[in-house]
Design an enzyme around this catalytic site. Structure first.
Site, PDB file in Angstrom:
ATOM      1  N   ASN A 166       0.835  -1.204   0.000  1.00  0.00           N
ATOM      2  CA  ASN A 166       0.000   0.000   0.000  1.00  0.00           C
ATOM      3  C   ASN A 166       0.866   1.249   0.000  1.00  0.00           C
ATOM      4  O   ASN A 166       1.752   1.362  -0.854  1.00  0.00           O
ATOM      5  CB  ASN A 166      -1.094  -0.030   1.076  1.00  0.00           C
ATOM      6  CG  ASN A 166      -0.637  -0.071   2.498  1.00  0.00           C
ATOM      7  OD1 ASN A 166       0.080  -0.982   2.905  1.00  0.00           O
ATOM      8  ND2 ASN A 166      -1.055   0.890   3.294  1.00  0.00           N
ATOM      9  N   ASP A 167       0.691   2.200   0.877  1.00  0.00           N
ATOM     10  CA  ASP A 167       1.213   3.561   0.736  1.00  0.00           C
ATOM     11  C   ASP A 167       2.682   3.646   0.314  1.00  0.00           C
ATOM     12  O   ASP A 167       3.533   2.961   0.892  1.00  0.00           O
ATOM     13  CB  ASP A 167       1.098   4.319   2.057  1.00  0.00           C
ATOM     14  CG  ASP A 167      -0.308   4.372   2.601  1.00  0.00           C
ATOM     15  OD1 ASP A 167      -1.217   3.811   1.974  1.00  0.00           O
ATOM     16  OD2 ASP A 167      -0.495   4.979   3.672  1.00  0.00           O
ATOM     17  N   GLN A 204       4.621   0.515   2.168  1.00  0.00           N
ATOM     18  CA  GLN A 204       3.973  -0.377   3.116  1.00  0.00           C
ATOM     19  C   GLN A 204       3.868  -1.761   2.490  1.00  0.00           C
ATOM     20  O   GLN A 204       3.385  -1.907   1.369  1.00  0.00           O
ATOM     21  CB  GLN A 204       2.582   0.149   3.451  1.00  0.00           C
ATOM     22  CG  GLN A 204       2.574   1.511   4.132  1.00  0.00           C
ATOM     23  CD  GLN A 204       2.953   1.401   5.593  1.00  0.00           C
ATOM     24  OE1 GLN A 204       2.128   1.125   6.434  1.00  0.00           O
ATOM     25  NE2 GLN A 204       4.219   1.602   5.887  1.00  0.00           N
ATOM     26  N   SER A 212       3.205   4.562   7.705  1.00  0.00           N
ATOM     27  CA  SER A 212       3.724   5.450   6.660  1.00  0.00           C
ATOM     28  C   SER A 212       4.591   6.582   7.193  1.00  0.00           C
ATOM     29  O   SER A 212       4.457   7.033   8.328  1.00  0.00           O
ATOM     30  CB  SER A 212       2.565   6.034   5.863  1.00  0.00           C
ATOM     31  OG  SER A 212       1.958   5.035   5.083  1.00  0.00           O
ATOM     32  N   ASP A 221       1.673   9.372   9.955  1.00  0.00           N
ATOM     33  CA  ASP A 221       2.143   9.645   8.598  1.00  0.00           C
ATOM     34  C   ASP A 221       2.975  10.932   8.496  1.00  0.00           C
ATOM     35  O   ASP A 221       2.622  11.875   7.782  1.00  0.00           O
ATOM     36  CB  ASP A 221       0.971   9.714   7.621  1.00  0.00           C
ATOM     37  CG  ASP A 221       0.034   8.539   7.729  1.00  0.00           C
ATOM     38  OD1 ASP A 221       0.482   7.459   8.150  1.00  0.00           O
ATOM     39  OD2 ASP A 221      -1.168   8.693   7.410  1.00  0.00           O
ATOM     40  N   GLU A 244      -5.364  11.641   6.537  1.00  0.00           N
ATOM     41  CA  GLU A 244      -4.193  10.772   6.453  1.00  0.00           C
ATOM     42  C   GLU A 244      -3.165  11.316   5.462  1.00  0.00           C
ATOM     43  O   GLU A 244      -3.451  12.175   4.642  1.00  0.00           O
ATOM     44  CB  GLU A 244      -4.611   9.370   5.979  1.00  0.00           C
ATOM     45  CG  GLU A 244      -5.291   8.518   7.011  1.00  0.00           C
ATOM     46  CD  GLU A 244      -5.221   7.051   6.642  1.00  0.00           C
ATOM     47  OE1 GLU A 244      -4.853   6.261   7.509  1.00  0.00           O
ATOM     48  OE2 GLU A 244      -5.544   6.700   5.484  1.00  0.00           O
TER      49      GLU A 244
END
Length: 453
Positions: free
Chosen positions: A20-21, A37, A81, A149, A202
């Protein structure tokens, strides 16, 4: 792996497991770095680590060993993150350390630690040290446990960090911290809106492009209106007037991408000064099953995009480096209808001269523009249950479409709007164009990834 028809040709993706991120995007010691991630053993998101790729040209990549593991007391339930700061012959990587304390907690208002960790590496491959520099007690008292984050940058001889946050009143906002030494941080400001823009902001980013300051974030819980907020969560930006450290004003909110799959974008500055952004081609809590999980992987990154501020909008265009992938160019003129044979990896460009346009990609995807509205429509199988997204677009002059094995990225009017989505077609696909204008179709070479050291 070679028998998996949905593995991407020119998008970063995991060898196995979940992605992911994008994290820690930067250029350091001659290489672009993309941390991300990663749950390498679970395609449905298990324990979260930091994966890592590097490239000298954004086209040829090398996979490196996992950079961060959730092993310390401040990140034991996931290394979430964060971002990178290159300075003093070292790379400083700030990230969220997730801790879920045992007990009967909701993990929103009680029971969760969202700490800021700092990993330092000189070679850019393995961390030399790791420490916790901020804890929940260092954040304002009116916040929930969701503060995460960190994005860090240097400006005017000082260091700044922005963190995404959720208040105890369920309002999303951003926290601004300041430091003189990269280790000790002081909270100095809050970025927020008066109106309701969701319960959590986020993956924040604050940057300047072409003289315009931008606040970028991914709001969760935002109420949809018109063509904004069609996904379960949004991601977008506000033009910023004033100073993020003091008095400021946020302009109108725009979404960064209007497709099904784009979230948590992060920007960085290339050596030549370009502001480049990469996003995750996925969506948290999306209510569909990605067919790639059958082959033990899920998700990918977007193409790198160059950002510019033009006509009071943030324009996103594919980076110039991608042109090196082009081969087998086919130019065509469409007066009413034309059929094209598309390869597995393709780039389609069309200069529109008509009052309406329709582009069909195989049997499962239709991109159309008429009466001032763009629509991206997929059938049930090709879209894995996702069907339609739209944009209010009064005029359409140019459309550029990148087709990979299981993704489509559509750029309208030189990046005025973008739609990104995963799709799951039978390959190869034929393209049917209904409209008037001139176009070109390229076959693209797949990029190269060195999977082993």
């Amino acid at each position: 792996m070679n028998n998996d028809k949905f593995r991407q040709g020119y998008h970063l993706m995991p060898l196995s497991g979940w992605m992911n991120d994008p994290n820690g995007l930067c250029f350091y010691k001659g290489n672009y770095h993309v941390f991300f991630q990663h749950s390498p053993l679970d395609a449905n998101r298990g324990d979260i680590f930091w994966g890592h790729y590097t490239s000298k040209d954004l086209l040829n990549w090398k996979k490196h060993p996992t950079f961060l593991y959730p092993v310390d007391s401040w990140d034991i339930n996931g290394v979430y993150s964060g971002s990178a700061l290159a300075e003093d012959d070292a790379l400083y990587l700030y990230y969220t350390g997730n801790v879920k304390h045992p007990g009967d907690y909701d993990y929103i208002y009680e029971g969760r630690g969202h700490n800021v960790g700092l990993a330092i590496t000189k070679d850019g491959i393995l961390p030399d040290s790791n420490q916790c520099i901020l804890e929940n007690k260092d954040y304002p008292d009116d916040l929930s446990c969701h503060v995460r984050d960190p994005k860090v940058w240097k400006m005017d001889g000082k260091y700044y960090m922005v963190l995404g946050a959720r208040t105890r009143q369920d309002k999303g906002e951003l926290l601004i911290f300041e430091s003189t030494d990269k280790y000790n941080w002081k909270h100095i400001n809050v970025i927020k809106t008066e109106n309701d823009m969701g319960y959590m902001w986020e993956c924040p980013d604050i940057f300047c492009v072409d003289g315009q300051w931008i606040v970028m974030t991914s709001p969760q819980g935002m109420q949809p209106h018109d063509d904004i907020g069609q996904n379960v969560y949004s991601c977008g930006y506000f033009p910023l007037k004033g100073d993020f450290r003091g008095e400021y004003e946020l302009g109108e909110y725009y979404e960064a991408d209007m497709g099904f799959d784009y979230y948590a974008p992060q920007t960085f500055e290339a050596p030549d000064g370009r502001r480049i952004v990469i996003g995750w081609m996925g969506m948290p809590d999306a209510d569909y099953i990605n067919p790639t999980t059958e082959n033990m992987w899920q998700h990918c990154m977007s193409l790198p995009r160059e950002l510019h501020w033009e006509n009071n909008r943030l324009m996103a265009r594919p980076v110039e480096e991608l042109k090196a992938l082009r081969k087998n160019e086919f130019n065509f003129v469409c007066e009413k209808q034309v059929g094209l044979k598309s390869e597995k990896y393709s780039e389609f460009i069309f200069e529109n001269q008509g009052a309406a346009l329709e582009i069909q990609i195989g049997k499962g995807v239709c991109i159309s523009w008429r009466d001032g509205v763009v629509k991206l429509v997929m059938d049930e199988k090709t879209g894995a249950g996702r069907t339609e997204r739209f944009i209010n677009l009064p005029s359409l002059n140019k459309i550029q479409i990148f087709i990979d094995a299981s993704s489509i990225e559509v750029f309208y009017n030189e990046g005025e709007y973008v739609m990104s989505t995963r799709f799951y077609p039978e390959q190869p696909e034929e393209i049917q164009v209904y409209g008037c204008g001139n176009g070109v179709l390229y076959e693209l070479e797949p990029m190269k990834i060195q999977w082993k050291e």
